[in-house]
Write a protein that holds these residues in place. Sequence first.
Motif, PDB file in Angstrom:
ATOM      1  N   UNK A   1       0.804  -1.228   0.000  1.00  0.00           N
ATOM      2  CA  UNK A   1       0.000   0.000   0.000  1.00  0.00           C
ATOM      3  C   UNK A   1       0.837   1.279   0.000  1.00  0.00           C
ATOM      4  N   UNK A   2       0.338   2.274  -0.752  1.00  0.00           N
ATOM      5  CA  UNK A   2       0.904   3.626  -0.824  1.00  0.00           C
ATOM      6  C   UNK A   2       2.271   3.701  -1.501  1.00  0.00           C
ATOM      7  N   UNK A   3       2.658   2.644  -2.190  1.00  0.00           N
ATOM      8  CA  UNK A   3       3.970   2.634  -2.851  1.00  0.00           C
ATOM      9  C   UNK A   3       3.926   3.362  -4.182  1.00  0.00           C
ATOM     10  N   UNK A   4       5.061   3.977  -4.543  1.00  0.00           N
ATOM     11  CA  UNK A   4       5.269   4.517  -5.885  1.00  0.00           C
ATOM     12  C   UNK A   4       6.765   4.512  -6.151  1.00  0.00           C
ATOM     13  N   UNK A   5       7.171   3.794  -7.184  1.00  0.00           N
ATOM     14  CA  UNK A   5       8.583   3.688  -7.527  1.00  0.00           C
ATOM     15  C   UNK A   5       8.766   3.870  -9.027  1.00  0.00           C
ATOM     16  N   UNK A   6       9.998   4.135  -9.433  1.00  0.00           N
ATOM     17  CA  UNK A   6      10.375   4.170 -10.848  1.00  0.00           C
ATOM     18  C   UNK A   6      11.559   3.244 -11.054  1.00  0.00           C
ATOM     19  N   UNK A   7      11.442   2.374 -12.023  1.00  0.00           N
ATOM     20  CA  UNK A   7      12.547   1.493 -12.410  1.00  0.00           C
ATOM     21  C   UNK A   7      13.025   1.950 -13.778  1.00  0.00           C
ATOM     22  N   UNK A   8      14.248   2.413 -13.853  1.00  0.00           N
ATOM     23  CA  UNK A   8      14.770   3.030 -15.068  1.00  0.00           C
ATOM     24  C   UNK A   8      15.421   1.995 -15.994  1.00  0.00           C
ATOM     25  N   UNK A   9      15.393   2.333 -17.298  1.00  0.00           N
ATOM     26  CA  UNK A   9      16.239   1.661 -18.284  1.00  0.00           C
ATOM     27  C   UNK A   9      15.903   0.187 -18.467  1.00  0.00           C
ATOM     28  N   UNK A  10      14.603  -0.146 -18.528  1.00  0.00           N
ATOM     29  CA  UNK A  10      14.166  -1.538 -18.674  1.00  0.00           C
ATOM     30  C   UNK A  10      13.793  -1.806 -20.130  1.00  0.00           C
TER      31      UNK A  10
END
Length: 452
Positions: free
Chosen positions: A264-273
């Motif tokens: 819950x409440x997570x927000x992430x960015x995974x770059x360069x995939x």
Amino acid sequence: MSSSDSVSAAVSMRFDAAPGALSGTVEVPGDKSISHRALMLSALAVGRSRVEGLLEGEDVLATAAAMRAMGARIEREADGIWHIDGVGVGGLLQPQTALDMGNSGTSTRLLMGLLASHDLTATFVGDASLSKRPMGRVIDPLSQMGAEFTASPGGRLPLTMRGTVPAVPITYRLPVASAQVKSAILLAGLNTPGITRVIEPIPTRDHSERMLTGFGAHINISNNADDERVIEVEGEVELRSMNIKVPGDPSSAAFLLVAALIVPNSIITVRNVTMNPTRAGLVTLLENMGGKIIRKNPRFLGGESGEIVYDLQVMHSVLTAIEPDPAAVPSMVDEFPVAFVAAALAQGRSVFRGLHELRVKESDRITVMADGLRSIGARVEEIEDGLVIDGTGGEALEGGATIATHLDHRIAMSFAVAGLASRKGVTIDDMRPVATSFPGFVDLLRALGAGV
């Protein structure tokens, strides 16, 4: 890693729901499939190739060691850039000792193809997990090309093969969708006179075709009258060296994406995939489940024949059940274990079929995932070719169990993710197998705020 090592020196870890959410921006290691192929084709090219972003997991390092053993000069600089001086197509040398593939089925099958059209003899050995995995689906077509094999019962390792020159070009229709079998045949075709042809009824990941084109091989791709994909390679062509930037591995990114969706409440960015269409199946599946995933900043690495890359922003979502088309299996075959975790937290009943391939991975991933999910409170029914999962509707799993990895890196990482969405946490009995594909996995989870 031997089975005795894993018992005597196992590194267990506990993964718990953290008080806060997952947040931050990270990059995952380089794509494993592309890294293997970058090393192999650079070793066959004329001149020096430069590889940036190579996955430095145990599987890829096994490929590097094998190519060194057969004459290629491979060096890693302090800045993480790899340089490979190739020997040319047909120039591989006789290895003086057995080629130890560790846990890497990809290394084994692709190298068998590469060596099938060379006049040398090689013995392949591996750890306890790899030695259980059948190699017959590669042995069959390579034998048609003239290679000879002496394998352990069931077509397993240890295995000795003798290549042949000149090999015989074949037209081979894949009985089972497999990028490894396709790639092994195409690699054998590089040093085979004439045209070697593979017909695949269901498209599989196409990294080999893209990279072969970049190295200057003569590749032709078309569709036949039955709308099957036909890949042809012309043999005895000189490969040119090239500079390669390896994008992030979507199979590794999968664990972080699912973690953010279910915590819950997570927000992430995974770059360069890399979002190569033949590898984007899990992201598409999660989107179809209601997952909030935004693909940002698209660009190509290596020109139009290279790989399309995105930054992926993902946030906690209410997921709904899914029944994926079995035709999508090749585009996410390695990501199903963590997809099962997502389904266990979704609303409704998810049905996964057509997953026979998962029974012959590092473990029987259908049975191992079913048993493990049940032990932490999920409602799961195992069927012959997949799983039926009744999700919690977003409620945390009970947790509290210790999961046996069975020397399978993706089992370990999948249940680590499940532990982040559980009430009592999940303990993984041995995290060491994760080093085969995702060194730094635990550190990245910690950086995002996970409870480890």
